[in-house]
Design a protein around this motif. Structure first.
Motif, mmCIF file in Angstrom:
data_model
loop_
_atom_site.group_PDB
_atom_site.id
_atom_site.type_symbol
_atom_site.label_atom_id
_atom_site.label_comp_id
_atom_site.label_asym_id
_atom_site.label_seq_id
_atom_site.Cartn_x
_atom_site.Cartn_y
_atom_site.Cartn_z
ATOM 1 N N TYR A 100 44.869 29.635 50.841
ATOM 2 C CA TYR A 100 45.464 30.383 49.740
ATOM 3 C C TYR A 100 44.533 30.307 48.538
ATOM 4 C CZ TYR A 100 49.831 30.447 52.336
ATOM 5 O OH TYR A 100 50.795 30.664 53.292
ATOM 6 N N LEU A 101 44.212 31.477 48.008
ATOM 7 C CA LEU A 101 43.351 31.561 46.848
ATOM 8 C C LEU A 101 44.103 32.262 45.722
ATOM 9 C CD1 LEU A 101 40.495 31.171 45.626
ATOM 10 C CD2 LEU A 101 39.975 33.483 46.450
ATOM 11 N N PHE A 102 44.197 31.594 44.593
ATOM 12 C CA PHE A 102 44.861 32.143 43.407
ATOM 13 C C PHE A 102 43.793 32.376 42.353
ATOM 14 C CE2 PHE A 102 48.077 30.098 45.834
ATOM 15 C CZ PHE A 102 49.207 30.876 45.646
ATOM 16 N N PHE A 103 43.782 33.580 41.774
ATOM 17 C CA PHE A 103 42.759 33.946 40.812
ATOM 18 C C PHE A 103 43.375 34.767 39.684
ATOM 19 C CE2 PHE A 103 42.919 37.133 44.110
ATOM 20 C CZ PHE A 103 42.894 38.338 43.417
ATOM 21 N N PRO A 104 42.725 34.794 38.521
ATOM 22 C CA PRO A 104 43.280 35.515 37.375
ATOM 23 C C PRO A 104 43.355 37.022 37.636
ATOM 24 C CG PRO A 104 41.447 34.120 36.688
ATOM 25 C CD PRO A 104 41.480 34.109 38.179
ATOM 26 N N ARG A 105 44.379 37.624 37.109
ATOM 27 C CA ARG A 105 44.570 39.068 37.233
ATOM 28 C C ARG A 105 43.319 39.794 36.724
ATOM 29 N NH1 ARG A 105 49.983 42.071 35.447
ATOM 30 N NH2 ARG A 105 50.221 42.533 37.637
ATOM 31 N N GLY A 106 42.949 40.837 37.463
ATOM 32 C CA GLY A 106 41.807 41.652 37.075
ATOM 33 C C GLY A 106 40.523 41.329 37.813
ATOM 34 N N PHE A 107 40.550 40.320 38.681
ATOM 35 C CA PHE A 107 39.338 39.921 39.397
ATOM 36 C C PHE A 107 39.399 40.230 40.886
ATOM 37 C CE2 PHE A 107 38.920 37.746 35.458
ATOM 38 C CZ PHE A 107 37.558 37.694 35.229
ATOM 39 N N GLY A 108 40.318 41.096 41.280
ATOM 40 C CA GLY A 108 40.506 41.418 42.694
ATOM 41 C C GLY A 108 39.287 41.990 43.373
ATOM 42 N N VAL A 109 38.570 42.889 42.710
ATOM 43 C CA VAL A 109 37.390 43.508 43.316
ATOM 44 C C VAL A 109 36.339 42.451 43.636
ATOM 45 C CG1 VAL A 109 35.471 45.111 42.911
ATOM 46 C CG2 VAL A 109 37.798 45.756 42.252
ATOM 47 N N LYS A 110 36.110 41.574 42.698
ATOM 48 C CA LYS A 110 35.109 40.517 42.895
ATOM 49 C C LYS A 110 35.560 39.539 43.985
ATOM 50 C CE LYS A 110 31.822 38.178 40.077
ATOM 51 N NZ LYS A 110 31.362 37.935 38.738
ATOM 52 N N VAL A 111 36.836 39.151 43.964
ATOM 53 C CA VAL A 111 37.353 38.229 44.976
ATOM 54 C C VAL A 111 37.279 38.876 46.360
ATOM 55 C CG1 VAL A 111 39.431 37.064 45.799
ATOM 56 C CG2 VAL A 111 38.774 36.889 43.396
ATOM 57 N N LYS A 112 37.621 40.149 46.443
ATOM 58 C CA LYS A 112 37.548 40.864 47.728
ATOM 59 C C LYS A 112 36.142 40.794 48.298
ATOM 60 C CE LYS A 112 38.206 45.350 49.887
ATOM 61 N NZ LYS A 112 38.601 46.755 49.708
ATOM 62 N N GLU A 113 35.163 41.004 47.450
ATOM 63 C CA GLU A 113 33.767 40.943 47.880
ATOM 64 C C GLU A 113 33.437 39.566 48.457
ATOM 65 O OE1 GLU A 113 29.541 40.603 45.554
ATOM 66 O OE2 GLU A 113 31.017 41.995 44.737
ATOM 67 N N PHE A 114 33.897 38.515 47.804
ATOM 68 C CA PHE A 114 33.591 37.160 48.249
ATOM 69 C C PHE A 114 34.420 36.716 49.457
ATOM 70 C CE2 PHE A 114 32.290 36.238 43.642
ATOM 71 C CZ PHE A 114 30.941 36.408 43.916
ATOM 72 N N CYS A 115 35.580 37.326 49.677
ATOM 73 C CA CYS A 115 36.479 36.887 50.752
ATOM 74 C C CYS A 115 36.356 37.706 52.039
ATOM 75 C CB CYS A 115 37.928 36.942 50.273
ATOM 76 S SG CYS A 115 38.364 35.615 49.156
ATOM 77 N N GLN A 116 35.376 38.567 52.120
ATOM 78 C CA GLN A 116 35.233 39.438 53.282
ATOM 79 C C GLN A 116 35.203 38.694 54.605
ATOM 80 O OE1 GLN A 116 32.495 42.878 52.956
ATOM 81 N NE2 GLN A 116 31.983 41.953 50.977
ATOM 82 N N ASN A 117 34.625 37.519 54.624
ATOM 83 C CA ASN A 117 34.453 36.778 55.878
ATOM 84 C C ASN A 117 35.446 35.644 56.058
ATOM 85 O OD1 ASN A 117 32.187 38.378 56.553
ATOM 86 N ND2 ASN A 117 30.913 37.136 55.211
ATOM 87 N N ILE A 118 36.529 35.670 55.310
ATOM 88 C CA ILE A 118 37.539 34.616 55.429
ATOM 89 C C ILE A 118 38.797 35.239 56.034
ATOM 90 C CG2 ILE A 118 38.854 32.827 54.254
ATOM 91 C CD1 ILE A 118 36.758 32.876 52.022
ATOM 92 N N SER A 119 38.963 35.063 57.334
ATOM 93 C CA SER A 119 40.053 35.749 58.044
ATOM 94 C C SER A 119 41.431 35.178 57.741
ATOM 95 C CB SER A 119 39.791 35.711 59.551
ATOM 96 O OG SER A 119 39.751 34.373 60.002
ATOM 97 N N ASN A 120 41.522 33.928 57.338
ATOM 98 C CA ASN A 120 42.826 33.313 57.094
ATOM 99 C C ASN A 120 43.162 33.219 55.607
ATOM 100 O OD1 ASN A 120 40.916 31.306 56.541
ATOM 101 N ND2 ASN A 120 42.196 29.656 57.313
ATOM 102 N N ALA A 121 42.491 34.034 54.785
ATOM 103 C CA ALA A 121 42.714 33.982 53.337
ATOM 104 C C ALA A 121 43.956 34.765 52.940
ATOM 105 C CB ALA A 121 41.499 34.532 52.600
ATOM 106 N N HIS A 122 44.743 34.148 52.076
ATOM 107 C CA HIS A 122 45.888 34.781 51.435
ATOM 108 C C HIS A 122 45.569 34.758 49.947
ATOM 109 C CE1 HIS A 122 48.168 34.327 55.172
ATOM 110 N NE2 HIS A 122 47.637 33.118 55.237
ATOM 111 N N CYS A 123 45.326 35.927 49.379
ATOM 112 C CA CYS A 123 44.844 36.005 48.002
ATOM 113 C C CYS A 123 45.945 36.490 47.062
ATOM 114 C CB CYS A 123 43.642 36.939 47.929
ATOM 115 S SG CYS A 123 42.242 36.357 48.912
#
Length: 140
Positions: A100-123
Motif C-alpha cells: 500500500y502506497l499513500f501519497f499526497p493528492r496531485g502526484f498520481g501521474v508521477k506515482v503511476k510512472e514509478f509504480c508500473q512494475n509493482i503488480s501488488n501495489a494499492h495506491c
C-alpha cells in the motif's frame, strides 16, 4: 530513510497514525489474528527479504499465527516522491502479499510512472480537510 523537512515529517507521522487507527487497525473483531506494527518514528518491526536484508516500512501487518507479512504500507510526502524512493517501493512490494502506497493528492501521474512494475501495489492519494485525512484509491 528519506529526508523531509519538519513540516513534512509531522504530516508523514500524522498520516501513519491515522492509517494505524483506521484502515490498518489490527487486531480487531473481524481480523483478530492480524497485527499492525508501526516503524515510525520508532522502528518496532523489521521485515526481512529472501536474501537477509532488513527493511522498516512505515506500517507492517502480520498474521500473528504464522508471522507472515500480509501488508506493507508506505507513506510518502511531496519531497519523497522520487526515483530513489521508488526503488525502495519495489523492494517493499516483495516483502508481503500487498503493498500500500499513500501519497499526497496531485502526484498520481508521477506515482503511476514509478509504480508500473509493482503488480501488488494499492495506491491512494491523501489530503487533509479541516483536521481529517481523506483518501482515495487510485487505479492505474
Amino acid at each position: 530513510m528519506a529526508w523531509r523537512d519538519l513540516e513534512e515529517q509531522v504530516l508523514h507521522d500524522r498520516v501513519i497514525t491515522a492509517l494505524k487507527k483506521t484502515l490498518f487497525n489490527y487486531p480487531n473483531d473481524k481480523h483478530p489474528n492480524l497485527k499492525t506494527h508501526t516503524n515510525h518514528p520508532i522502528k518496532t518491526h523489521a521485515v526481512s527479504n529472501h536474501i537477509g536484508g532488513q527493511f522498516y516500512p512505515d506500517l507492517v501487518v502480520l498474521d500473528s499465527r504464522t508471522e507472515k507479512v500480509v501488508s506493507v504500507v508506505e507513506v510518502e510526502t511531496v519531497n519523497t516522491i522520487n526515483e530513489n524512493e521508488a526503488k525502495q517501493w519495489l523492494k517493499f512490494a516483495t516483502l508481503g502479499e500487498n503493498f500500500y502506497l499513500f501519497f499526497p493528492r496531485g502526484f498520481g501521474v508521477k506515482v503511476k510512472e514509478f509504480c508500473q512494475n509493482i503488480s501488488n501495489a494499492h495506491c491512494y492519494e491523501y489530503w487533509q480537510e479541516e483536521k481529517i485525512f481523506r483518501i482515495e484509491h487510485i487505479k492505474f
